[in-house]
Design an enzyme around this catalytic site. Sequence first.
Site, PDB file in Angstrom:
ATOM      1  N   GLY A 132      11.711   8.940  -3.063  1.00 32.77           N
ATOM      2  CA  GLY A 132      10.451   8.567  -2.451  1.00 32.77           C
ATOM      3  C   GLY A 132      10.116   7.118  -2.745  1.00 32.77           C
ATOM      4  N   GLY A 144       7.469   3.932  -4.250  1.00 26.48           N
ATOM      5  CA  GLY A 144       6.540   3.664  -5.325  1.00 26.48           C
ATOM      6  C   GLY A 144       7.222   3.327  -6.633  1.00 26.48           C
ATOM      7  N   GLU A 183      14.878   7.923   3.237  1.00 26.34           N
ATOM      8  CA  GLU A 183      13.909   7.489   4.239  1.00 26.34           C
ATOM      9  C   GLU A 183      13.661   5.994   4.180  1.00 26.34           C
ATOM     10  OE1 GLU A 183      10.581  10.856   4.333  1.00 26.34           O
ATOM     11  OE2 GLU A 183      11.057  10.101   2.347  1.00 26.34           O
ATOM     12  N   ASN A 223      -2.347  10.343   0.108  1.00 22.77           N
ATOM     13  CA  ASN A 223      -1.568   9.687   1.170  1.00 22.77           C
ATOM     14  C   ASN A 223      -1.044  10.695   2.191  1.00 22.77           C
ATOM     15  OD1 ASN A 223      -1.934   7.196  -0.090  1.00 22.77           O
ATOM     16  ND2 ASN A 223      -0.059   7.404  -1.288  1.00 22.77           N
ATOM     17  N   GLY A 243       8.092  12.674   3.507  1.00 17.62           N
ATOM     18  CA  GLY A 243       9.337  13.391   3.771  1.00 17.62           C
ATOM     19  C   GLY A 243       9.816  14.229   2.608  1.00 17.62           C
TER      20      GLY A 243
END
Length: 500
Positions: free
Chosen positions: A261, A263, A286, A376, A380
């Site tokens: 992911g 961040g 992603e 948020n 995905g």
Amino acid sequence: MQRIKYPDYLDKIQTAEKAALLIKNRHVLGVSGFTKAGDSKTVLPQVAKRALHEELKVTVLSGASLGYDTDADLAKNGALYKRLPFQADPTLRKSINSHEVLYVDQHLGQTADMLQKIDKFKIDIAIIEAVSITEDGYIVPTTSVGNSPIFAENADQIIIEINTTFPESLAGIHDVKILNKQPNREVIPITESDTRIGDSYIKIDPNKVAAIVYTEVPDSPAVIADPDEKTKAISGHILTFLENEVEEGRLTESLLPLQAGIGKTANAILSGFTNSKFKNLTMYSEVLQDSTFELIDSGKLLFASASSITVTEACSNKVFNNFEQYKDKLLLRPQNISNAAEVISRLGIIGINTAIEVDIYGNVNSTHIGGTKMMNGIGGSGDFARNGYLSIFACPSISKEGRISHVVPMVSHTDHTEHDVDILVTEQGLADLRGLAPVERARLIIENCVHPEYKDQMLDYFEEAYNIVGQTPHILEKAFSWHTQLKTKGTMKIEIPVNH
């Protein structure tokens, strides 16, 4: 003009202000952009400005979050009726939680399917950022593909924003294919991260193009904090776990394609692979972050497939000023392919995602604060958690000077059930939940993942629940007591009697 190789488009070049006038009240807009990359940087902001002076409310679909203050300006100016499938803007978040804007939080791999199945979101206008236009009038995207292909196919009209900030050498890194409508969909023939199945551009009907706008605004840079002690510890626990998987013969030193992911935590976890024992790694993800290019530069990562490139300003300058050295190691795909269950399962993706909170049975909350307020979106993570080879979720054990525990008795909102979670990890340690019954999971999570300041409190809850019996022991009147304690007293810590 050299970026437009289709002469019939030349008389459609106009200002962003004029192009924005094509957008009417209650229009549904499909806009390019995936985690701040490749989004509309001129036309959509003009829509926000118009909303200050006229009745103009639109529904905006994107790939994921938009850059700069676009979502914020649309929200505060009252231009948004509905937003989907993802956002990451504090101003828009406030409008969503106060019911001023409707929000559809959606698995990112499912938006294209939704558009093919129902006509509720018929796209009036697609706004797509391009690096150039081909001789046939097709769009060569910039730093994201996202949902742009399905938006362009479904739209009545198309506005193209040509961004001259990016080098034309971006052409060639995209792999675009629009899948057939379900049912009886074709097989997606991706067998490796670097498998190509489509075109290097988005095919469109040139007659749909209503306006072309030039822009020189770069992507909004990602802001990623340096790894701290917690994120380094989380990364270390994951690397140790994967090293053990190799020693046990379940994986090789090349592992399987990685997904992470976005961040600070995810970026730190991937950065940790730079000095690891692993080699010849690949990604099927992603978003490509700074850590992706750090791994490529180190020689650890051979190839990366995703839907967008979202990097800091420093990394952007390095990558796009030397793009030829990265070009043969990258592919950008539509997000319903980057996140396709079929492909994730076939490749055996190792998915690493972050959580807001987890509970003692392995359920994960990725989206809501206190069970009700959207942060948020699910993004995905669910696409990869449900279908991958390994589903890993990470979060700190505590935050806010210890007032909040991110491991709780029961999550206040469930995005990923215990059935889709293999590994939980905090800076305290890692819990391998594979093959464990609920009570076994609880004991392992409490032992390995809960912060020492909360361990006795958690054991107290679990043992009381366990004595009541049940497959998944809970005390319903106390399951959310930590959350209510936080709301009323500002801390999840509950005083336990001294003689307990």
